[in-house]
Enzyme design. Structure first.
Site, PDB file in Angstrom:
ATOM      1  CB  SER A   1      62.529  48.408  14.060  1.00 43.41           C
ATOM      2  OG  SER A   1      61.958  47.150  13.839  1.00 43.41           O
TER       3      SER A   1
ATOM      4  CG  LEU B   1      52.988  39.017   3.404  1.00 46.79           C
ATOM      5  CD1 LEU B   1      53.162  37.614   2.838  1.00 46.79           C
ATOM      6  CD2 LEU B   1      52.043  38.987   4.612  1.00 46.79           C
TER       7      LEU B   1
ATOM      8  CE1 TYR C   1      66.881  47.837   9.828  1.00 47.99           C
ATOM      9  CE2 TYR C   1      65.465  46.225  10.911  1.00 47.99           C
ATOM     10  CZ  TYR C   1      65.653  47.493  10.368  1.00 47.99           C
ATOM     11  OH  TYR C   1      64.629  48.398  10.390  1.00 47.99           O
TER      12      TYR C   1
ATOM     13  CE  LYS D   1      66.430  50.748  12.011  1.00 47.32           C
ATOM     14  NZ  LYS D   1      66.610  52.062  11.395  1.00 47.32           N
TER      15      LYS D   1
ATOM     16  CB  THR E   1      63.228  44.317  15.118  1.00 43.21           C
ATOM     17  OG1 THR E   1      63.913  43.090  15.141  1.00 43.21           O
ATOM     18  CG2 THR E   1      64.239  45.421  14.944  1.00 43.21           C
TER      19      THR E   1
HETATM   20  P1  NAD Z   1      64.181  52.412   2.334  1.00 46.03           P
HETATM   21  O1  NAD Z   1      65.340  51.550   2.010  1.00 46.03           O
HETATM   22  O2  NAD Z   1      63.106  52.527   1.321  1.00 46.03           O
HETATM   23  O3  NAD Z   1      64.687  53.895   2.695  1.00 46.03           O
HETATM   24  C1  NAD Z   1      65.916  54.125   3.314  1.00 46.03           C
HETATM   25  C2  NAD Z   1      66.673  55.155   2.460  1.00 46.03           C
HETATM   26  O4  NAD Z   1      67.925  55.430   3.062  1.00 46.03           O
HETATM   27  C3  NAD Z   1      66.948  54.665   1.040  1.00 46.03           C
HETATM   28  O5  NAD Z   1      66.444  55.604   0.116  1.00 46.03           O
HETATM   29  C4  NAD Z   1      68.467  54.559   0.969  1.00 46.03           C
HETATM   30  O6  NAD Z   1      68.949  54.872  -0.325  1.00 46.03           O
HETATM   31  C5  NAD Z   1      68.886  55.568   2.021  1.00 46.03           C
HETATM   32  N1  NAD Z   1      70.204  55.315   2.638  1.00 46.03           N
HETATM   33  C6  NAD Z   1      70.670  54.159   3.186  1.00 46.03           C
HETATM   34  N2  NAD Z   1      71.912  54.355   3.648  1.00 46.03           N
HETATM   35  C7  NAD Z   1      72.240  55.653   3.404  1.00 46.03           C
HETATM   36  C8  NAD Z   1      73.393  56.442   3.648  1.00 46.03           C
HETATM   37  N3  NAD Z   1      74.485  55.946   4.213  1.00 46.03           N
HETATM   38  N4  NAD Z   1      73.372  57.741   3.261  1.00 46.03           N
HETATM   39  C9  NAD Z   1      72.286  58.275   2.667  1.00 46.03           C
HETATM   40  N5  NAD Z   1      71.166  57.581   2.397  1.00 46.03           N
HETATM   41  C10 NAD Z   1      71.152  56.275   2.756  1.00 46.03           C
HETATM   42  O7  NAD Z   1      63.580  51.920   3.732  1.00 46.03           O
HETATM   43  P2  NAD Z   1      62.240  52.347   4.479  1.00 46.03           P
HETATM   44  O8  NAD Z   1      61.353  51.167   4.531  1.00 46.03           O
HETATM   45  O9  NAD Z   1      61.738  53.629   3.943  1.00 46.03           O
HETATM   46  O10 NAD Z   1      62.813  52.543   5.943  1.00 46.03           O
HETATM   47  C11 NAD Z   1      63.167  53.822   6.448  1.00 46.03           C
HETATM   48  C12 NAD Z   1      63.728  53.636   7.853  1.00 46.03           C
HETATM   49  O11 NAD Z   1      62.744  52.998   8.666  1.00 46.03           O
HETATM   50  C13 NAD Z   1      64.968  52.744   7.902  1.00 46.03           C
HETATM   51  O12 NAD Z   1      65.868  53.261   8.846  1.00 46.03           O
HETATM   52  C14 NAD Z   1      64.428  51.407   8.363  1.00 46.03           C
HETATM   53  O13 NAD Z   1      65.385  50.647   9.048  1.00 46.03           O
HETATM   54  C15 NAD Z   1      63.305  51.851   9.303  1.00 46.03           C
HETATM   55  N6  NAD Z   1      62.254  50.831   9.484  1.00 46.03           N
HETATM   56  C16 NAD Z   1      61.657  50.289   8.374  1.00 46.03           C
HETATM   57  C17 NAD Z   1      60.698  49.279   8.527  1.00 46.03           C
HETATM   58  C18 NAD Z   1      60.052  48.634   7.338  1.00 46.03           C
HETATM   59  O14 NAD Z   1      59.506  47.533   7.489  1.00 46.03           O
HETATM   60  N7  NAD Z   1      60.038  49.268   6.158  1.00 46.03           N
HETATM   61  C19 NAD Z   1      60.336  48.850   9.828  1.00 46.03           C
HETATM   62  C20 NAD Z   1      60.956  49.440  10.929  1.00 46.03           C
HETATM   63  C21 NAD Z   1      61.919  50.440  10.739  1.00 46.03           C
HETATM   64  N1  UFG Z   2      56.027  36.040   5.002  1.00 49.82           N
HETATM   65  C1  UFG Z   2      55.585  34.986   4.229  1.00 49.82           C
HETATM   66  N2  UFG Z   2      56.012  34.930   2.931  1.00 49.82           N
HETATM   67  C2  UFG Z   2      56.844  35.868   2.378  1.00 49.82           C
HETATM   68  C3  UFG Z   2      57.279  36.951   3.201  1.00 49.82           C
HETATM   69  C4  UFG Z   2      56.854  36.979   4.513  1.00 49.82           C
HETATM   70  O1  UFG Z   2      54.851  34.129   4.675  1.00 49.82           O
HETATM   71  O2  UFG Z   2      57.206  35.758   1.191  1.00 49.82           O
HETATM   72  C5  UFG Z   2      55.535  36.130   6.392  1.00 49.82           C
HETATM   73  C6  UFG Z   2      56.652  36.101   7.420  1.00 49.82           C
HETATM   74  O3  UFG Z   2      57.002  34.773   7.716  1.00 49.82           O
HETATM   75  C7  UFG Z   2      56.000  36.846   8.577  1.00 49.82           C
HETATM   76  C8  UFG Z   2      55.064  37.862   7.889  1.00 49.82           C
HETATM   77  O4  UFG Z   2      54.889  37.374   6.564  1.00 49.82           O
HETATM   78  O5  UFG Z   2      55.217  35.954   9.294  1.00 49.82           O
HETATM   79  C9  UFG Z   2      55.639  39.254   7.838  1.00 49.82           C
HETATM   80  O6  UFG Z   2      56.952  39.188   7.301  1.00 49.82           O
HETATM   81  P1  UFG Z   2      57.732  40.475   6.771  1.00 49.82           P
HETATM   82  O7  UFG Z   2      59.049  39.988   6.229  1.00 49.82           O
HETATM   83  O8  UFG Z   2      56.868  41.261   5.863  1.00 49.82           O
HETATM   84  O9  UFG Z   2      57.927  41.349   8.083  1.00 49.82           O
HETATM   85  P2  UFG Z   2      58.617  41.008   9.478  1.00 49.82           P
HETATM   86  O10 UFG Z   2      57.555  41.048  10.535  1.00 49.82           O
HETATM   87  O11 UFG Z   2      59.444  39.808   9.397  1.00 49.82           O
HETATM   88  O12 UFG Z   2      59.628  42.241   9.684  1.00 49.82           O
HETATM   89  C10 UFG Z   2      59.311  43.593   9.320  1.00 49.82           C
HETATM   90  C11 UFG Z   2      60.573  44.305   8.829  1.00 49.82           C
HETATM   91  C12 UFG Z   2      61.529  44.480   9.974  1.00 49.82           C
HETATM   92  C13 UFG Z   2      60.873  45.180  11.116  1.00 49.82           C
HETATM   93  C14 UFG Z   2      59.622  44.459  11.528  1.00 49.82           C
HETATM   94  C15 UFG Z   2      58.957  45.342  12.549  1.00 49.82           C
HETATM   95  O13 UFG Z   2      61.178  43.565   7.791  1.00 49.82           O
HETATM   96  O14 UFG Z   2      62.593  45.285   9.550  1.00 49.82           O
HETATM   97  O15 UFG Z   2      58.761  44.278  10.407  1.00 49.82           O
HETATM   98  O16 UFG Z   2      57.782  44.868  12.954  1.00 49.82           O
HETATM   99  F1  UFG Z   2      61.703  45.239  12.161  1.00 49.82           F
END
Ligand code: NAD
Ligand code: UFG
Length: 339
Positions: A124, A201, A150, A154, A126
């Site tokens: 990520s 968001l 979280y 990572k 992050t």
């Molecule tokens: P998601 O929650 O939809 O998918 C993750 C899946 O992993 C889920 O289906 C959950 O049931 C499964 N899981 C969790 N723990 C497990 C375990 N111990 N054993 C087996 N399955 C397990 O999330 P996503 O948005 O699809 O994210 C996928 C990956 O990408 C994650 O590792 C997340 O941290 C990473 N990521 C997501 C975002 C985002 O904003 N969505 C951003 C950066 C990184």
């Molecule tokens: N926001 C609002 N209102 C809401 C939700 C979010 O104004 O109800 C704003 C937040 O303050 C931020 C922007 O929308 O400014 C995006 O927020 P998100 O929560 O959608 O996403 P973040 O950027 O905070 O974080 C996401 C994932 C993290 C990941 C990161 C990587 O949640 O796991 O993107 O870029 F690490």
């Protein structure tokens, strides 16, 4: 190539399964449904046009993980499984460390035992520090400590993988640092389906659009940005999925450690996202400005040039298409997968 897709019932994993099958890879999909459901797997199978194997498994269970590797002939692990809610991770950090670290470690131990040497990891943006210059590129140093437990999981898994590459001959680890994934498959059959009130968001805005929530709260309108709201690099989940397919070519080149951003290179404000979504759903969505959310950075986006140079991958879909596809998914499935 046979690819184990962990967390393949989840949001990004399910979209990636479709692109992997399209590209001709065999997939074995596995999940414990802690944040997903079988309906997502069924729909993904339909969209793939094949009944790929699915295993319900918790990857923190080493014995079960080992048995999965006994049963299937796996060449590459694409590791999406993990807990991902930033706010929740601050409330139950130990559970987050246990789930995310134990899962990665079980997989790596089972891989070592079965001589599987390719790992693609969902990292990520992050991991970059709060003071990192924008745009983030891959030589931007990672933070010593992320802004949430979280984020720390990572960072820690990145460190483990870096050490594994150094120690295990022939081991390849691809660390893909995602920016803000949004959007849904064009069919409207699969998409993001968070449980409870969404933290992010886009799913929040989608729930307001479909009448499940009353009002969007925009966290802060006094940032030093063009319209005062935060800027993020939103990337369509299908583009992100295609980035994973491109990353497999690095594995085929025996890359060792390969770190890459997956983003678009463009920052979009919260207000711009709300306006684009209003256009998609054909009505002005109600919003109000609220206090800043603790931990939010004013602005960040990716420098995507390394992904283009190394993977030949560029994100193609724009903000309007992202919002249109979320609306298609949400309006077709107002209750997500539990229709
Ligand atoms: P998601 O929650 O939809 O998918 C993750 C899946 O992993 C889920 O289906 C959950 O049931 C499964 N899981 C969790 N723990 C497990 C375990 N111990 N054993 C087996 N399955 C397990 O999330 P996503 O948005 O699809 O994210 C996928 C990956 O990408 C994650 O590792 C997340 O941290 C990473 N990521 C997501 C975002 C985002 O904003 N969505 C951003 C950066 C990184
Ligand atoms: N926001 C609002 N209102 C809401 C939700 C979010 O104004 O109800 C704003 C937040 O303050 C931020 C922007 O929308 O400014 C995006 O927020 P998100 O929560 O959608 O996403 P973040 O950027 O905070 O974080 C996401 C994932 C993290 C990941 C990161 C990587 O949640 O796991 O993107 O870029 F690490």
């Amino acid at each position: 190539m046979n690819i184990l897709v962990t967390g393949g019932a989840g949001y990004i994993g399910s979209h990636t399964c479709i692109e992997l099958v399209k590209a001709g890879y065999n997939i074995i999909v596995a999940d414990n449904f802690v944040n997903s459901c079988m309906e997502a797997v069924n729909r993904t199978r339909k969209l793939c046009g094949i009944n790929f194997p699915f295993v319900e498994i918790d990857f923190t269970d080493y014995e079960a993980t080992d048995q999965l590797f006994d049963k299937y002939n796996i060449d590459t692990v694409m590791h999406f499984a993990g807990l991902k809610a930033v706010g929740e991770s601050c409330k139950i950090p130990v559970e987050y460390y246990k789930n995310n670290l134990d899962s990665a470690l079980s997989l790596l131990l089972a891989m070592k035992k079965h001589n599987v040497k390719n790992f693609i990891f969902s990292s990520s943006a992050t991991v970059y520090g709060a003071d990192a210059p924008i745009p983030y590129n891959e030589s931007t140093p990672v933070s010593r400590c992320a802004s949430s437990p979280y984020g720390n999981t990572k960072l820690m898994i990145e460190y483990i993988l870096k050490d594994a590459v150094k120690a295990i001959p022939g081991f390849n680890a691809v660390l893909l640092r995602y920016f803000n994934p949004v959007g849904a498959h064009e069919s409207g059959e699969i998409g993001e389906d968070p449980t409870g009130i969404p933290n992010n968001l886009m799913p929040y805005v989608a729930k307001v659009a479909v009448g499940k929530l009353d009002m969007i709260h925009i966290f802060g309108n006094d940032y030093d940005t063009p319209d005062g709201t935060c800027l993020r690099d939103y990337i369509h989940v299908v583009d992100l999925a295609k980035g994973h397919v491109a990353a497999i070519n690095k594995i085929k080149e025996d890359c060792g450690l390969f770190v890459c951003n997956l983003g678009t290179g463009k920052g979009t404000s919260v207000l711009e996202m709300v306006k684009a979504f209003s256009k998609s759903c054909g009505k002005e969505l109600p919003y109000e400005f609220a206090a800043r959310r603790t931990g939010d950075l004013p602005a960040f986006w990716a420098d995507p040039s390394y992904a283009k140079e190394q993977l030949g991958w560029v994100a193609k879909k724009g903000i309007q298409e992202m919002c249109d596809d979320v609306w298609h998914w949400q309006s077709k499935n107002p209750n997500g997968y539990s229709n």
